[in-house]
Design a protein around this motif. Structure first.
Motif, short mmCIF file in Angstrom:
data_model
loop_
_atom_site.label_atom_id
_atom_site.label_comp_id
_atom_site.label_asym_id
_atom_site.label_seq_id
_atom_site.Cartn_x
_atom_site.Cartn_y
_atom_site.Cartn_z
N ARG A 1 0.83 -1.21 0.00
CA ARG A 1 0.00 0.00 0.00
C ARG A 1 0.87 1.25 0.00
N ASP A 2 1.98 1.17 -0.70
CA ASP A 2 2.95 2.25 -0.66
C ASP A 2 3.06 3.01 -1.96
N MET A 3 2.42 2.50 -3.00
CA MET A 3 2.49 3.13 -4.30
C MET A 3 1.17 3.84 -4.59
N THR A 4 1.15 4.51 -5.72
CA THR A 4 -0.09 5.07 -6.25
C THR A 4 -0.50 4.17 -7.41
N SER A 5 -1.76 3.73 -7.43
CA SER A 5 -2.18 2.73 -8.40
C SER A 5 -3.35 3.23 -9.24
N LEU A 6 -3.41 2.72 -10.47
CA LEU A 6 -4.46 3.10 -11.42
C LEU A 6 -4.91 1.87 -12.18
N ALA A 7 -6.21 1.69 -12.32
CA ALA A 7 -6.79 0.59 -13.09
C ALA A 7 -7.20 1.10 -14.47
N PHE A 8 -6.73 0.43 -15.52
CA PHE A 8 -7.16 0.78 -16.88
C PHE A 8 -8.16 -0.28 -17.32
N SER A 9 -9.41 0.14 -17.54
CA SER A 9 -10.49 -0.78 -17.86
C SER A 9 -10.96 -0.60 -19.29
N TRP A 10 -10.78 -1.63 -20.11
CA TRP A 10 -11.25 -1.58 -21.49
C TRP A 10 -12.53 -2.43 -21.60
N PRO A 11 -13.37 -2.18 -22.58
CA PRO A 11 -14.74 -2.74 -22.57
C PRO A 11 -14.86 -4.17 -23.10
N THR A 12 -14.23 -5.12 -22.42
CA THR A 12 -14.51 -6.52 -22.71
C THR A 12 -15.86 -6.90 -22.12
N ARG A 13 -16.48 -7.91 -22.68
CA ARG A 13 -17.75 -8.41 -22.17
C ARG A 13 -17.52 -9.66 -21.34
N GLN A 14 -18.48 -10.00 -20.50
CA GLN A 14 -18.34 -11.15 -19.61
C GLN A 14 -18.82 -12.41 -20.31
N SER A 15 -18.20 -12.68 -21.45
CA SER A 15 -18.62 -13.80 -22.29
C SER A 15 -17.41 -14.37 -23.01
N ILE A 16 -17.16 -15.66 -22.86
CA ILE A 16 -16.07 -16.28 -23.58
C ILE A 16 -16.34 -16.29 -25.07
N LEU A 17 -17.61 -16.31 -25.46
CA LEU A 17 -17.96 -16.29 -26.87
C LEU A 17 -17.52 -14.98 -27.52
N ALA A 18 -17.72 -13.86 -26.81
CA ALA A 18 -17.34 -12.55 -27.35
C ALA A 18 -15.84 -12.48 -27.60
N TYR A 19 -15.08 -13.14 -26.75
CA TYR A 19 -13.62 -13.12 -26.94
C TYR A 19 -13.19 -14.18 -27.95
N GLY A 20 -13.75 -15.38 -27.82
CA GLY A 20 -13.34 -16.48 -28.68
C GLY A 20 -13.63 -16.23 -30.15
N THR A 21 -14.69 -15.50 -30.45
CA THR A 21 -15.01 -15.19 -31.85
C THR A 21 -14.19 -14.03 -32.40
N GLY A 22 -13.40 -13.39 -31.54
CA GLY A 22 -12.54 -12.30 -31.99
C GLY A 22 -13.11 -10.92 -31.80
N SER A 23 -14.37 -10.81 -31.41
CA SER A 23 -14.99 -9.50 -31.26
C SER A 23 -14.31 -8.67 -30.16
N ASP A 24 -14.08 -9.31 -29.01
CA ASP A 24 -13.44 -8.57 -27.93
C ASP A 24 -11.93 -8.43 -28.14
N VAL A 25 -11.34 -9.29 -28.95
CA VAL A 25 -9.94 -9.09 -29.32
C VAL A 25 -9.79 -7.77 -30.07
N ARG A 26 -10.73 -7.53 -31.00
CA ARG A 26 -10.70 -6.27 -31.74
C ARG A 26 -10.92 -5.08 -30.81
N ARG A 27 -11.77 -5.27 -29.80
CA ARG A 27 -11.98 -4.20 -28.80
C ARG A 27 -10.68 -3.91 -28.04
N ALA A 28 -9.93 -4.96 -27.74
CA ALA A 28 -8.65 -4.76 -27.04
C ALA A 28 -7.73 -3.87 -27.87
#
Length: 440
Positions: free
Chosen positions: A198-225
């Motif tokens: 707890r000694d650093m300053t931290s930042l979360a970078f959140s990109w819009p992946t969906r909670q679906s393996i299908l969205a990633y497996g078909t390449g749609s969320d890969v393109r979003r990345a």
């Protein structure tokens, strides 16, 4: 240095008040909001040392603040802050407050649990408060970032206040993988930060992946990345320009490695012709690729650019990462860098050899001697031996040998030896963990 400390009390009180109000007036994002704290890295359990033991009594409060940047689209509901799975054309900035354990959990209970190899029960993390400070439009190679409302300036000033109060003057950015929501990104960033002392300053970078393996497996969320990568490029440019961070470290997991690789490659291409030391300008420290779903050929192509920008790249590989095995089989694109390298051409081997800042940690190598393998897709997070190297790689300037790793017949390749806990005990003590390990 690997020291541990906290924020100024006044700053903490102001943020607590703000986030408490925000949690009442502007509830956080939808979807699963609770997950357990990661297992204690063995660097702490082996030394029987809590990462929180050094923190002064007047700074001992269990929640943890995390800054965030997201290319997720905010909902239209004005009564609450919520980020959806849809892509936005601007980057939203803000702060989250992540609670550790039930509200009644004491600091001493949390501190003790954070050094124990086994716990009596889960310590749940919840998004307790959320404050959006604004948004900006990412820069391109031809145009600067558009920040009419001053959100970037506000973020930089607040981060600088945090850095000034912290004992470690570095900034840590976490970039998640696929199938997670906005909450998950902040919770992961908070617990990584937690075990960094707890000694650093931290930042979360959140990109819009969906909670679906299908969205990633078909390449749609890969393109979003890949579409999110320019936003990360722009954010890194602005943070290096506007903040006083000594170094900016990045931990990326799985598909987050695609975002980071594309972002850093684009950064290099934007600035390579400026006849300057890009490593000194952007101050990128350790970039840690944990179980990364990045095609090997793509990573090697980008490697010269990454090597020119970063102080250190650490890539973890496992022979038994089922998610990456499936990704290669069903999504194509060849071997991933999170798997064991093979079939490199002579030209590719030349590129790898010239990348003097690259370290590869094979967590499966010599598993017979250990008596167990380090498996799964979350091993870097779930396995105490693997997570210890994440902590030490970011929080120290130690070489692999100084982090307790064992050399192999290849100068870039390292393994986690059977006597890893004993090596850590010889290298580290409670005293030098408290006093600091990073060179100035």
């Amino acid at each position: 240095m690997l020291f541990f400390g906290g924020y100024r009390v006044g700053q903490v009180k102001r943020f607590v008040l703000t986030t408490v109000l925000a949690s009442v007036m502007l509830p956080g994002c939808a979807g699963p909001q609770v997950q357990p704290l990661m297992p204690t890295p063995i660097v702490f359990s082996a030394l029987d040392f809590s990462p929180l033991a050094h923190i002064p009594e007047d700074q001992r409060w269990t929640p943890r603040r995390v800054y965030y940047a997201t290319t997720r689209q905010r909902t239209q509901d004005l009564q609450k802050i919520d980020y959806t799975n849809n892509e936005a054309d601007r980057i939203s900035l803000g702060m989250s407050l992540v609670g550790f354990g039930v509200p009644q959990m004491s600091w001493s209970e949390l501190s003790n649990a954070s050094r124990q190899p086994e716990r009596d029960g889960d310590i749940e993390l919840a998004l307790s408060g959320l404050v959006e400070i604004g948004n900006f439009e990412a820069a391109t190679a031809e145009t600067p970032a558009i920040d009419a409302a001053g959100a970037l300036s506000w973020l930089a000033n607040d981060i600088n206040t945090s850095i000034d109060a912290a004992r470690d003057k570095d900034l840590l950015i976490y970039v998640h993988g696929a199938k997670v929501n906005f909450y998950n990104t902040n919770a992961f960033a908070a617990q990584l930060d937690h075990f960094m002392g707890r000694d650093m300053t931290s930042l979360a970078f959140s990109w819009p992946t969906r909670q679906s393996i299908l969205a990633y497996g078909t390449g749609s969320d890969v393109r979003r990345a890949y579409r999110a990568a320019p936003a990360l490029t722009s954010l890194l440019e602005e943070l290096s320009k506007g903040t006083t961070a000594r170094k900016i470290h990045i931990v990326c997991w799985s598909a987050g490695g695609r975002v980071v690789t594309a972002a850093l490659k684009e950064m290099f291409e934007r600035h390579a012709g400026n006849d300057e030391d890009l490593r000194e300008r952007f101050r990128l420290g350790t970039v840690y690729y944990a179980a990364a779903d990045v095609p090997q050929s793509e990573f090697i192509e980008a490697l010269p650019a990454l090597n020119a920008l970063t102080s250190r790249m650490v890539v973890t590989v496992s022979s038994k990462d089922s998610a990456l095995v499936m990704a290669k089989s069903f999504m194509g694109g060849g071997l991933r860098i999170g798997q064991r390298a093979s079939d490199l051409s002579e030209e590719q081997m030349g590129i790898v050899r010239e990348a003097g800042r690259l370290e590869v940690v094979d967590v499966s190598r010599d598993w017979e001697g250990r008596g167990f393998d380090i498996t799964g897709h979350r091993y870097w997070f779930d396995h105490p031996w693997a997570s210890s190297d994440v902590v030490l790689s970011v929080r120290s300037d130690f070489s692999p040998a100084e982090r307790g790793l064992a050399p192999t017949d290849h100068s870039l390749l390292w393994s986690i030896p059977a006597d890893y806990p004993e090596r850590l005990r010889r290298i580290l003590t409670r005293e030098n963990l408290s006093s600091g390990l990073r060179e100035p």
